[in-house]
Design an enzyme around this catalytic site. Structure first.
Site, PDB file in Angstrom:
ATOM      1  NE  ARG A 162      -1.439  -1.850   3.550  1.00  0.00           N
ATOM      2  CZ  ARG A 162      -1.596  -2.051   4.851  1.00  0.00           C
ATOM      3  NH1 ARG A 162      -2.762  -1.768   5.414  1.00  0.00           N
ATOM      4  NH2 ARG A 162      -0.617  -2.527   5.582  1.00  0.00           N
ATOM      5  CG  HIS A 194       3.223   1.313   7.691  1.00  0.00           C
ATOM      6  ND1 HIS A 194       2.153   0.780   8.378  1.00  0.00           N
ATOM      7  CD2 HIS A 194       3.426   0.503   6.619  1.00  0.00           C
ATOM      8  CE1 HIS A 194       1.727  -0.310   7.748  1.00  0.00           C
ATOM      9  NE2 HIS A 194       2.476  -0.497   6.679  1.00  0.00           N
ATOM     10  CG  ASP A 284      -1.463   1.111  14.293  1.00  0.00           C
ATOM     11  OD1 ASP A 284      -1.710   2.248  13.850  1.00  0.00           O
ATOM     12  OD2 ASP A 284      -1.295   0.127  13.555  1.00  0.00           O
TER      13      ASP A 284
HETATM   14 ZN    ZN Z   1       1.174   1.592  10.117  1.00  0.00          ZN
END
Ligand code: ZN
Length: 382
Positions: A162, A194, A284
């Protein structure tokens, strides 16, 4: 207004033993074995031997929701201030995440300012998974200089299907902009990264740092417990001077798929001599926990900040030797990673973001955010 907390077992986050802590306005004024009862008006709170910790600094949260990877129905909802307070988080760092198309930094900014008005020291990151990064002013360095709550950019995705599949040169350029913006604004300037499931792991960060003049800590990789191999890379990254963030929110499917449970990750890192002061634990929260099978999304859950307090409670019950490391990884270390002066510690001059909790169960009793009561006797103060 003065508040004197007496008879607390203080984690500063290092253990100081039984102390009194005097709060004057928004700051801690004194931490000592005995602080005299004086001042007017003075509220006295007898901690009765309860633990007093710095409020948690949660290095990655999605306060206006995240997700959307499986279509619009998979968007996760906003978090409320009370969600953070119940988890002991007084400094949530908010980020967009995967979706910077149907969500915006303007909405994130509004949410961060709402959390501030409700007593939390919320901060935010500009950007998202994608490069070039979305910004509020048109430029990441300008965001850092002119938008006070912005402390960096992220979470920029690497090693993930992604991500924008960035080249090392793009990451290096981004880090340089963030570093400059931080330097000009008196902030640390951090790129939260990330790290996905891709085989490359942290290789792109190493490549971006090679032949650059940037400090290693400008890149702050998160989700490093995603696999044993990535955890090993992150331990080495921390040994070299960087910070590495372990994600606490997980699922049985992730663990079955090779993710290292957060306490185990912390324990392994400490056993092999990773610098404990550069390991952090974040929730998160608000992010989606997508489950893929053969590249297809087959389910989704939303993460909660409560996982941080749950983790500490698990350490108290089952892994007493990890309590001190966990407390530091929830408080001082992430504050250091972002350069948040006055956060993550209990000391004179620091912000009065404080937790009182039961030493046997880890249940949260009282929460102060900037000297303001956010929880009293286990109940949220609104
Ligand atoms: Zn992440």
């Amino acid at each position: 207004m003065l508040t004197l907390i007496t008879n607390a077992e203080v984690f500063a986050p290092e253990r100081l033993g039984r102390c009194d802590v005097l709060i004057a306005g928004a700051r801690v004024a004194a931490v000592a074995a005995s602080v005299p009862l004086q001042g007017d008006p003075l509220e006295v709170v007898d901690a009765g031997g309860r633990w007093l910790l710095p409020g948690f600094v949660d290095a990655l949260t999605h306060p206006c929701g995240g997700g959307g990877e499986g279509g619009f129905a998979n968007r996760t909802p906003e978090l409320e201030a009370a969600d953070f307070v119940r988890a002991g988080v007084t400094t949530p760092v908010g980020a967009l995440g995967t979706d910077a198309l149907a969500r915006s930094l303007e909405v994130l900014y509004g949410k961060v300012m709402e959390l501030r008005e409700r007593g939390l020291s919320a901060c935010m990151l500009c950007g998202s998974y994608r490069l070039p990064p979305v910004t509020l002013t048109g430029d990441v360095a300008r965001d850092l200089v002119f938008i006070e709550p912005v402390i960096g950019v992220g979470e920029v995705a690497i090693a993930d299907h992604r991500s924008s599949q960035p080249a090392a040169t793009e990451l290096r350029r981004l880090a340089a902009e963030v570093h400059l913006g931080g330097t000009l604004s008196g902030k640390r300037g951090t790129v939260l990264v990330h790290v996905g499931e891709g085989d490359a792991g942290l290789a792109l960060l190493e490549e971006a740092l090679r032949d650059s003049d940037l400090p290693r800590r400008v890149f702050y990789p998160t989700h490093v417990n995603r696999s044993s191999r990535l955890l090993d890379q992150a331990i080495e990254y921390a040994r070299q001077g960087g910070f590495a963030d372990i994600t606490v929110a997980t699922t049985p499917e992730f663990i079955a798929g090779g993710e290292v449970p957060p306490l185990e990750a912390l324990s392994r890192a400490m056993e092999v001599g990773a610098p404990a002061e550069r390991l952090t634990l974040s929730s998160d929260a608000g992010g989606s926990l997508p489950l893929y099978r053969d590249g297809e999304l087959v389910g989704l859950q939303a993460a909660s900040p409560a996982v941080l307090l749950d983790l500490l409670q698990t350490a108290i019950r089952e892994e007493a030797g990890l309590v001190d490391g966990a407390v530091a990884a929830l408080t001082r270390n992430p504050a250091e990673a972002y350069g948040l002066t006055g956060k993550g510690r209990v000391a004179a001059g620091c912000d009065a973001d404080l937790l009182l909790l039961d030493p046997r169960s880890g249940d949260l009793i009282d929460v102060f955010g900037g000297g303001r009561r956010l929880m009293r006797s286990g109940e949220i103060v609104s």
